[in-house]
Scaffold this active site. Structure first.
Site, mmCIF file in Angstrom:
data_model
loop_
_atom_site.group_PDB
_atom_site.id
_atom_site.type_symbol
_atom_site.label_atom_id
_atom_site.label_comp_id
_atom_site.label_asym_id
_atom_site.label_seq_id
_atom_site.Cartn_x
_atom_site.Cartn_y
_atom_site.Cartn_z
ATOM 1 N N CYS A 41 32.638 27.025 -17.899
ATOM 2 C CA CYS A 41 33.833 26.441 -18.509
ATOM 3 C C CYS A 41 34.376 27.381 -19.586
ATOM 4 O O CYS A 41 34.912 28.434 -19.258
ATOM 5 C CB CYS A 41 33.534 25.041 -19.021
ATOM 6 S SG CYS A 41 35.033 24.054 -19.271
ATOM 7 N N HIS B 233 31.012 22.101 -14.309
ATOM 8 C CA HIS B 233 29.741 21.967 -15.036
ATOM 9 C C HIS B 233 28.583 21.605 -14.099
ATOM 10 O O HIS B 233 28.117 20.463 -14.080
ATOM 11 C CB HIS B 233 29.884 20.901 -16.126
ATOM 12 C CG HIS B 233 30.746 21.333 -17.257
ATOM 13 N ND1 HIS B 233 30.278 22.052 -18.335
ATOM 14 C CD2 HIS B 233 32.074 21.155 -17.478
ATOM 15 C CE1 HIS B 233 31.269 22.296 -19.169
ATOM 16 N NE2 HIS B 233 32.368 21.760 -18.678
ATOM 17 N N GLU C 161 25.655 22.621 -14.583
ATOM 18 C CA GLU C 161 24.443 22.542 -15.408
ATOM 19 C C GLU C 161 24.204 21.148 -15.985
ATOM 20 O O GLU C 161 23.093 20.838 -16.424
ATOM 21 C CB GLU C 161 24.540 23.561 -16.558
ATOM 22 C CG GLU C 161 25.267 23.097 -17.804
ATOM 23 C CD GLU C 161 26.766 22.867 -17.667
ATOM 24 O OE1 GLU C 161 27.389 22.405 -18.633
ATOM 25 O OE2 GLU C 161 27.334 23.150 -16.586
#
Length: 243
Positions: A98, A185, A187
């Site tokens: 990001c 995202h 993660e």
């Protein structure tokens, strides 16, 4: 003669964090299982660790609610981008997520600007031909990923576009096998989504997004998304370590 029992040197992974709840999430146990010692540097709270950014075996630049060109409001951003540029020039392993991907794009000379809308929520990405041959290939099955951004970047010079959405054409890019930028995202640990809903409450309110909708969607996609994310990161780390 005694056998050599010396332990191999630990690998180091440095994560640049911009807000406490946007951390490595599901990626941290993957790194630790591969023998990495993980350290966080909190940008704005600590000085930009330029020397460590250059020397770490792996650098991960995480997300945050500020802009990649917000130098005037957040002066550390300029130094962070410069250190990222040095890392890229050295072709050392680097993952940007990001804001991290946007800072990579800036460091490579690409424009980063507001989209005019917020892309927040769970939705799949469309992979390019390069994406289908990249670590992102597991996402070709349409698994919804977590989007949470209002800025976009142009494709950096020398980068390969890997993924897009209708809202944002630049969702992922790669430079060689050593640098990967993700606008979304992968993660995020969805068990901790409530921290995101609280931490980004003002942004959600301004965008007219009901947190309860995201809260309801998360458990529906969590298991499949977490599995695909682990596959993506594992494949990318395999390639980085083989280089």
């Amino acid at each position: 003669m005694l056998a050599d029992t010396a332990c191999p040197p630990m690998k180091t992974a440095l994560a640049l964090r911009h807000v406490p709840f946007e951390h490595l999430g599901i990626m941290q146990p993957l790194l630790e299982a591969r023998g990495y010692t993980v350290r966080y540097a909190d940008m704005g709270v600590q000085s930009v660790p330029a020397d460590e950014m250059a020397s770490a075996d792996l650098l991960i630049v995480l997300g945050g609610p500020i802009g990649a060109y917000d130098d005037k409001t957040y002066p550390f951003v300029r130094e962070e981008a410069k250190a990222i540029a040095r890392r890229l020039a050295a072709r050392r392993p680097l993952l940007g997520i990001c804001l991290g991907a946007q800072l990579m794009a800036r460091a490579l000379g690409a424009a980063v600007k507001p989209m005019g809308v917020k892309e927040i929520g769970f939705a799949p990405v469309t992979l390019t031909a390069d994406g289908l041959n990249s670590p992102l290939a597991p996402l070709a099955d349409g698994t919804p990923v977590l989007h949470w951004h209002g800025d976009r970047h142009d494709l950096p010079p020398g980068a390969r576009r890997l993924a897009s959405t209708v809202t944002c054409a630049e969702q992922a890019f790669a430079i060689g096998d050593h640098a990967l930028g993700l606008q979304f995202h992968l993660e995020a640990n969805l068990d901790e989504l409530e921290a995101w809903l609280i931490g980004h409450a003002a942004e959600l309110g301004a965008a007219g997004i009901d947190p309860s909708a995201l809260r309801a969607q998360a458990p529906v996609v969590a298991e499949r998304l977490s599995q695909r994310a682990r596959e993506v990161f594992t494949t990318w780390l395999d390639r980085v370590e083989a280089a």
